[in-house]
Design a protein around this motif. Structure first.
Motif, PDB file in Angstrom:
ATOM      1  N   ALA A 223    -103.552  -1.520  -7.473  1.00  0.00           N
ATOM      2  CA  ALA A 223    -103.728  -1.869  -6.057  1.00  0.00           C
ATOM      3  C   ALA A 223    -103.449  -0.658  -5.176  1.00  0.00           C
ATOM      4  O   ALA A 223    -103.097   0.417  -5.680  1.00  0.00           O
ATOM      5  CB  ALA A 223    -102.798  -3.023  -5.690  1.00  0.00           C
ATOM      6  N   CYS A 224    -103.598  -0.842  -3.875  1.00  0.00           N
ATOM      7  CA  CYS A 224    -103.285   0.212  -2.895  1.00  0.00           C
ATOM      8  C   CYS A 224    -102.334  -0.343  -1.829  1.00  0.00           C
ATOM      9  O   CYS A 224    -102.352  -1.536  -1.546  1.00  0.00           O
ATOM     10  CB  CYS A 224    -104.540   0.647  -2.139  1.00  0.00           C
ATOM     11  SG  CYS A 224    -105.838   1.305  -3.168  1.00  0.00           S
TER      12      CYS A 224
ATOM     13  N   SER B  33    -100.494  -3.991  -0.961  1.00  0.00           N
ATOM     14  CA  SER B  33    -100.796  -4.769  -2.175  1.00  0.00           C
ATOM     15  C   SER B  33    -100.178  -4.104  -3.407  1.00  0.00           C
ATOM     16  O   SER B  33     -99.750  -4.782  -4.340  1.00  0.00           O
ATOM     17  CB  SER B  33    -102.313  -4.900  -2.359  1.00  0.00           C
ATOM     18  OG  SER B  33    -102.863  -5.615  -1.285  1.00  0.00           O
ATOM     19  N   PHE B  34    -100.131  -2.779  -3.398  1.00  0.00           N
ATOM     20  CA  PHE B  34     -99.458  -2.052  -4.483  1.00  0.00           C
ATOM     21  C   PHE B  34     -97.962  -2.408  -4.501  1.00  0.00           C
ATOM     22  O   PHE B  34     -97.369  -2.619  -5.565  1.00  0.00           O
ATOM     23  CB  PHE B  34     -99.671  -0.537  -4.297  1.00  0.00           C
ATOM     24  CG  PHE B  34     -98.789   0.315  -5.164  1.00  0.00           C
ATOM     25  CD1 PHE B  34     -99.037   0.448  -6.527  1.00  0.00           C
ATOM     26  CD2 PHE B  34     -97.690   0.983  -4.627  1.00  0.00           C
ATOM     27  CE1 PHE B  34     -98.211   1.232  -7.336  1.00  0.00           C
ATOM     28  CE2 PHE B  34     -96.864   1.761  -5.425  1.00  0.00           C
ATOM     29  CZ  PHE B  34     -97.124   1.884  -6.782  1.00  0.00           C
TER      30      PHE B  34
ATOM     31  N   GLY C  54     -97.460  -5.664  -6.094  1.00  0.00           N
ATOM     32  CA  GLY C  54     -97.598  -5.515  -7.545  1.00  0.00           C
ATOM     33  C   GLY C  54     -96.332  -4.937  -8.171  1.00  0.00           C
ATOM     34  O   GLY C  54     -95.880  -5.375  -9.238  1.00  0.00           O
TER      35      GLY C  54
ATOM     36  N   VAL D 104    -105.929  -6.883 -10.512  1.00  0.00           N
ATOM     37  CA  VAL D 104    -106.156  -6.088  -9.300  1.00  0.00           C
ATOM     38  C   VAL D 104    -105.760  -6.944  -8.093  1.00  0.00           C
ATOM     39  O   VAL D 104    -106.103  -8.118  -8.024  1.00  0.00           O
ATOM     40  CB  VAL D 104    -107.610  -5.565  -9.163  1.00  0.00           C
ATOM     41  CG1 VAL D 104    -107.925  -4.527 -10.207  1.00  0.00           C
ATOM     42  CG2 VAL D 104    -108.616  -6.685  -9.220  1.00  0.00           C
ATOM     43  N   ILE D 105    -105.018  -6.319  -7.193  1.00  0.00           N
ATOM     44  CA  ILE D 105    -104.543  -7.055  -6.015  1.00  0.00           C
ATOM     45  C   ILE D 105    -105.173  -6.434  -4.771  1.00  0.00           C
ATOM     46  O   ILE D 105    -105.056  -5.220  -4.558  1.00  0.00           O
ATOM     47  CB  ILE D 105    -103.002  -7.006  -5.891  1.00  0.00           C
ATOM     48  CG1 ILE D 105    -102.332  -7.444  -7.209  1.00  0.00           C
ATOM     49  CG2 ILE D 105    -102.527  -7.879  -4.737  1.00  0.00           C
ATOM     50  CD1 ILE D 105    -100.802  -7.366  -7.172  1.00  0.00           C
ATOM     51  N   SER D 106    -105.827  -7.245  -3.970  1.00  0.00           N
ATOM     52  CA  SER D 106    -106.428  -6.729  -2.742  1.00  0.00           C
ATOM     53  C   SER D 106    -106.604  -7.854  -1.736  1.00  0.00           C
ATOM     54  O   SER D 106    -107.282  -8.841  -2.016  1.00  0.00           O
ATOM     55  CB  SER D 106    -107.784  -6.085  -3.052  1.00  0.00           C
ATOM     56  OG  SER D 106    -108.403  -5.679  -1.855  1.00  0.00           O
TER      57      SER D 106
ATOM     58  N   THR E 288    -109.727   0.362  -5.422  1.00  0.00           N
ATOM     59  CA  THR E 288    -109.356  -0.776  -6.266  1.00  0.00           C
ATOM     60  C   THR E 288    -110.596  -1.339  -6.959  1.00  0.00           C
ATOM     61  O   THR E 288    -110.575  -1.657  -8.162  1.00  0.00           O
ATOM     62  CB  THR E 288    -108.652  -1.860  -5.407  1.00  0.00           C
ATOM     63  OG1 THR E 288    -107.669  -1.217  -4.592  1.00  0.00           O
ATOM     64  CG2 THR E 288    -107.996  -2.908  -6.263  1.00  0.00           C
TER      65      THR E 288
ATOM     66  N   CYS F 139    -106.992 -12.019  -4.533  1.00  0.00           N
ATOM     67  CA  CYS F 139    -107.633 -11.645  -3.259  1.00  0.00           C
ATOM     68  C   CYS F 139    -107.359 -12.692  -2.194  1.00  0.00           C
ATOM     69  O   CYS F 139    -107.106 -13.853  -2.503  1.00  0.00           O
ATOM     70  CB  CYS F 139    -109.152 -11.568  -3.425  1.00  0.00           C
ATOM     71  SG  CYS F 139    -109.681 -10.313  -4.571  1.00  0.00           S
TER      72      CYS F 139
ATOM     73  N   GLN G  35     -99.309 -12.986  -1.593  1.00  0.00           N
ATOM     74  CA  GLN G  35     -99.441 -12.349  -2.917  1.00  0.00           C
ATOM     75  C   GLN G  35     -98.172 -12.584  -3.736  1.00  0.00           C
ATOM     76  O   GLN G  35     -98.222 -12.882  -4.934  1.00  0.00           O
ATOM     77  CB  GLN G  35     -99.682 -10.839  -2.758  1.00  0.00           C
ATOM     78  CG  GLN G  35    -101.055 -10.503  -2.178  1.00  0.00           C
ATOM     79  CD  GLN G  35    -101.142  -9.068  -1.643  1.00  0.00           C
ATOM     80  OE1 GLN G  35    -100.133  -8.382  -1.503  1.00  0.00           O
ATOM     81  NE2 GLN G  35    -102.346  -8.620  -1.323  1.00  0.00           N
TER      82      GLN G  35
END
Ligand code: F6R
Length: 360
Positions: free
Chosen positions: A53-54, A57-58, A61, A99-101, A109, A127, A161
């Motif tokens: 993720a970025c 969101s990172f 995670g 993947v988290i976004s 991502t 998502c 999240q």
């Protein structure tokens, strides 16, 4: 549209009790004792989990790594998408990628998703935006159900999240028989109590944030410290502050202090410390004593029962273990918000930033 709030960011921070409720809707068994996540039912349990993720969101995670390891005993790595995409990464046979976004459109991502799919890995997408690219291209998508997030700085999306990640760890932990029924039920009970507790706590948290903002917004730089599950929160607190108030802030693992950043400490460089009443309390406390010994000012975010003698002690309610995050996170968000607002910054539209980063 802002529902009486001055900014969307503030509205979205205050929506978090409802976000937790919405996130849990349809994801618990009738007696509330078990997690039901049909999205994961078809997939095997990952032997190793790679979270990619970025930004915020990172950080969600990174927080999840602690519960994936302790509750589900799944070895977990957490990667920044822009780094992961250009590395010679290695995926084992039973590994899965999460993947988290929030937007589901973040270019880096999405590129990682495509890369790991080509390598044959199963991808779970977490998502918020329904029908987004990441949601469409994942093998299975879990929606955070947080509703549209308007403010550029992400707040309620991270909260949602964290709820889903909690459910995922419980789901896998139970399926692997490494988590007892009682542990799952008690954690779910604690999670179900969060909306009401948070709703009650938010007004006072805002007042506290406002008072601290007035006191500390003259600082040119901040250090955020945390250990364990509070380390990703330190990163997130620093990110929120810098993106909307333009004050430099650095998030650090408290134990790393003595390996460099301690040289920066002086009376004009405040530290925002996360010190929850958990096993790491004495460790963080001794890290803070090192800051105090160098005349550094400290804001300590802690819990009702903590006894601390520091410049500013900010007490928040207690939950069950890592679920303390649901109180610590809004506190960090509110502090950043109040500082930015006090300094007259454009809170919802910070300079140089876009809500969805669709370019590399
Ligand atoms: C911070 C922020 C960004 C995003 C990042 C990832 O407040 O909003 O750091 O978290 O750009 O965005 P998503 O989650 O949409 O992939």
């Amino acid at each position: 549209q802002k529902g009486g709030y001055k900014h969307f960011m503030l509205k979205e921070i205050f929506e978090q009790p409802l976000v937790v409720t919405n996130c849990l809707t349809g994801r618990l068994s009738a007696n509330h004792a078990r997690v039901t996540l049909p999205e994961l039912e078809e997939l095997s349990t990952p032997e190793r989990l790679h979270i990619i993720a970025c930004g915020t969101s990172f950080h969600a995670g990174l927080w999840a790594m602690y519960i994936m390891e302790s509750w589900a005993k799944i070895p977990t790595s957490v990667e920044i998408a822009s780094e992961y995409r250009y590395r010679d990464t290695i995926l084992g046979k039973g590994d899965q990628v999460l993947v988290i976004s929030q937007s589901g459109e973040t270019a880096d991502t999405l590129a990682c998703l495509r890369k790991v799919k080509q390598q044959g890995a199963k991808v779970i997408g977490l998502c918020n935006v329904v029908g987004s690219s990441i949601a469409r291209e994942s093998d299975t998508v879990i929606y955070t159900q947080a509703g549209p997030e308007i403010s550029v700085a992400s707040t309620k999306a991270m909260c949602s999240q964290l709820v889903v990640l909690t459910l995922m760890a419980l789901f896998w932990g139970r399926r692997k028989h490494v988590l007892t029924e009682a542990e799952e039920t008690e954690t779910l009970d604690a999670l179900r109590r969060i909306p009401e507790q948070l709703e009650a706590a938010l007004p006072a948290m805002r007042e506290q944030a406002n008072a601290l903002a007035r006191q500390y917004s003259g600082a040119r730089s901040f250090l955020y410290l945390g250990r364990g599950p509070c380390y990703p929160l330190a990163l997130e607190g620093a990110l929120k502050l810098k993106e909307i108030s333009y004050i430099h802030a650095e998030g650090y693992a408290a134990g790393e202090m003595k390996h460099g950043p301690i040289a920066l400490i002086d009376p004009d460089f405040p530290t925002f410390a996360l010190i929850m009443c958990d096993d790491l309390f004495p460790k963080v406390q001794s890290n803070l004593q090192e800051v105090q010994a160098r005349n550094g000012k400290i804001i300590a975010l802690t819990q009702d029962d903590a006894v601390l003698t520091l410049d500013s002690v900010w007490k928040i309610p207690r939950s069950r273990g890592p679920l303390d995050v649901f109180f610590a996170l809004p506190a960090l968000q509110l502090f950043a918000y109040e500082v930015a607002d006090y300094l007259g910054k454009d809170v919802d539209q910070p300079r140089n930033l876009a809500k969805s980063v669709t370019v590399e």
